[in-house]
Every structure is written in structure tokens, then in C-alpha cells.
Design a protein around this motif. Structure first.
Motif, PDB file in Angstrom:
ATOM      1  N   ARG A  62     -63.843  87.228 125.461  1.00 26.67           N
ATOM      2  CA  ARG A  62     -63.228  86.876 124.171  1.00 26.67           C
ATOM      3  C   ARG A  62     -64.269  86.393 123.164  1.00 26.67           C
ATOM      4  N   ASN A  64     -67.326  87.131 122.914  1.00 24.46           N
ATOM      5  CA  ASN A  64     -68.280  88.178 122.514  1.00 24.46           C
ATOM      6  C   ASN A  64     -67.601  89.458 122.064  1.00 24.46           C
ATOM      7  N   ASN A  65     -66.265  89.431 121.929  1.00 26.78           N
ATOM      8  CA  ASN A  65     -65.512  90.601 121.455  1.00 26.78           C
ATOM      9  C   ASN A  65     -65.822  91.853 122.269  1.00 26.78           C
ATOM     10  N   SER A  67     -64.789  94.831 124.425  1.00 26.74           N
ATOM     11  CA  SER A  67     -63.629  95.619 124.832  1.00 26.74           C
ATOM     12  C   SER A  67     -63.850  96.260 126.192  1.00 26.74           C
ATOM     13  N   ALA A 118     -67.523  97.513 122.540  1.00 26.30           N
ATOM     14  CA  ALA A 118     -67.512  96.992 121.181  1.00 26.30           C
ATOM     15  C   ALA A 118     -68.926  96.915 120.646  1.00 26.30           C
ATOM     16  N   THR A 121     -72.128  92.613 116.536  1.00 24.09           N
ATOM     17  CA  THR A 121     -71.864  92.165 115.177  1.00 24.09           C
ATOM     18  C   THR A 121     -73.163  91.636 114.600  1.00 24.09           C
TER      19      THR A 121
END
Length: 245
Positions: A62, A64-65, A67, A118, A121
Motif C-alpha cells: 500500500r 509503495n502503490n 499493483s 505500477a 512515482t
């Protein structure tokens, strides 16, 4: 192609980058990270990282996003403590001893996601120019395609998408032909594959828009440029930072 590039990318950037670049090239994985973060090493898994930092897999995913928790790469920097202002204890997991005496997380292992991993960022955006004229015939999906493919005729000029320093120029990476890798500021790299000719050398500084190669079909079945953008060693979609045509 993406998996082959990832393996070769790490090998070649670590081999050819000078000591000043080591702190910036996440693929080499030797730069220190701040408190609350961890740099992925060879053989690591999300479960192992979570146990070592007394966290749950779901927290690491969560924060570190991610998927696809199984798609982490050597050199990737992960948050392993709660972000400021978040609830730290809601899903925190302390390892417990299994019946065999080894440590095991109390939460079950997350199943493999079918979606693409993912993208990282980027803290600081990068301003790119299109590396070549032509038609985009394949886009980025983060899994099967780690970049974009631009088709045109042989000899079409290829330019540096941003200013930087050439850290690799050669054809030793199977599946990518004559390849260039350029290091930019803020932990970015760009890669240019399948060229018919290279006009810059390792260690050379290049300016944005400078001609660095000519489009070709080296180690490929058609003429095109395969272009990749990486942030901290991880693939991101170049289309996000390229200007509209």
C-alpha cells in the motif's frame, strides 16, 4: 523484451557507470537510503522485506502503490515505515515463530496480480523531447512493453530526449541491437535501442535534441526505435513526460 532489458540494463549500467554515478543509478543499488526506506537487493521478496522491517506485506504494497508485489527490481527503493500522518499500527505485523522455528508473517502471502507493475512515482518531473520522428506502433504497459516503439525509415535521426551523460553505447545486450543509455538528472535514464549507427560514446555529455544515433533494425525484424524511460532503475511510461504531437 522488457525482462531481458532489465537484466542486461543492470549488468551494463553497473559495469560502465563511474563512481560518481553509483549514487544515482538505482540498478547498482549501493547508494544509501533515508530512514524508513529500503533498497531492494538480489534475492529479496516483499515477504522477506516485510518480515525484516516488522511490517505486513499489505502495508509495504500500500505504501509503495505496488499493483504486483512480485515485480520488485534490484535497486528499487521501497518505503518500509508509515508515511507521515498515516495510521502506523492498523496493519502492522510482528513476525511470529512457525512450528518449525523460523519466522513467519501472520498475514497470508498476497497472490500475484495479473496487472502490470505500477510505475515509479517521480518526485521531480523530467522534460523530454521526442527522440525521433515517426509513428508510435507500440505503447508502454509496464510488463510486456517497458517503453514505446517508434517506426520510421532507416537512417532517421535519433536525438537525446534530455541532456545527460552517455553511460552505455554498444551492442552487447541481446535483443536490443545497437543500444545507448543516457543518465539524466534526478535519477532518470533513457535507453535507445535497435540503432543502425551510434554517434556518441560512453562518458560523453549530450544536450537535449542532439543527434546521437540513426534508426535501424539491429537485432530486430523491422526498422524502429525502442525508447525507454527509467526512474530510479524502474520503467515508467515515457508518454507521460513527452510533449503532445
Amino acid at each position: 523484451m522488457g525482462k531481458e532489458f532489465t537484466k542486461g540494463f543492470k549488468r551494463f549500467t553497473c559495469h560502465f557507470a563511474c563512481a560518481a554515478l553509483v549514487a544515482l543509478l538505482a540498478a547498482c543499488g549501493s547508494a544509501p537510503v533515508g530512514p524508513g526506506f529500503y533498497r531492494v537487493e538480489r534475492g529479496d521478496t516483499i515477504s522477506r522485506i516485510a518480515r525484516s522491517n516488522r511490517q505486513s506485506v499489505s502495508n509495504i504494497v500500500r505504501w509503495n502503490n505496488l499493483s504486483n508485489p512480485d515485480a520488485i527490481e534490484v535497486g528499487q527503493v521501497l518505503r518500509v515505515s508509515p508515511p507521515a500522518g498515516s495510521s502506523a499500527g492498523a496493519q502492522r505485523t510482528v513476525p511470529r515463530a512457525s512450528s518449525s522455528g523460523s519466522a513467519a508473517a501472520s498475514s497470508p502471502r498476497d497472490s500475484r496480480a495479473d496487472t502490470a507493475s505500477a510505475p515509479a512515482t517521480a518526485a521531480t518531473p523530467i522534460s523530454l523531447v521526442w527522440p525521433s520522428a515517426g509513428q508510435v506502433i507500440r505503447g508502454f504497459d509496464g510488463r510486456d512493453s517497458k517503453g514505446i516503439d517508434i517506426a520510421n525509415s532507416a537512417g532517421t535521426p535519433i536525438v537525446a530526449a534530455a541532456p545527460g551523460t552517455v553511460v552505455y553505447a554498444g551492442n552487447g545486450l541481446r535483443g536490443y541491437g545497437n543500444l545507448l543509455i543516457i543518465k539524466h538528472e534526478n535519477d532518470y535514464l533513457t535507453a535507445y535501442a535497435h540503432n543502425q549507427a551510434l554517434f556518441v560514446k560512453e562518458g560523453q555529455a549530450v544536450s537535449q535534441g542532439q543527434k546521437i544515433a540513426e534508426m535501424g533494425s539491429s537485432d530486430n525484424d523491422r526498422v524502429l526505435l525502442h525508447f525507454e524511460l527509467r526512474y530510479q532503475g524502474r520503467s515508467i511510461d515515457p508518454a507521460r513526460d513527452l510533449p503532445p504531437r
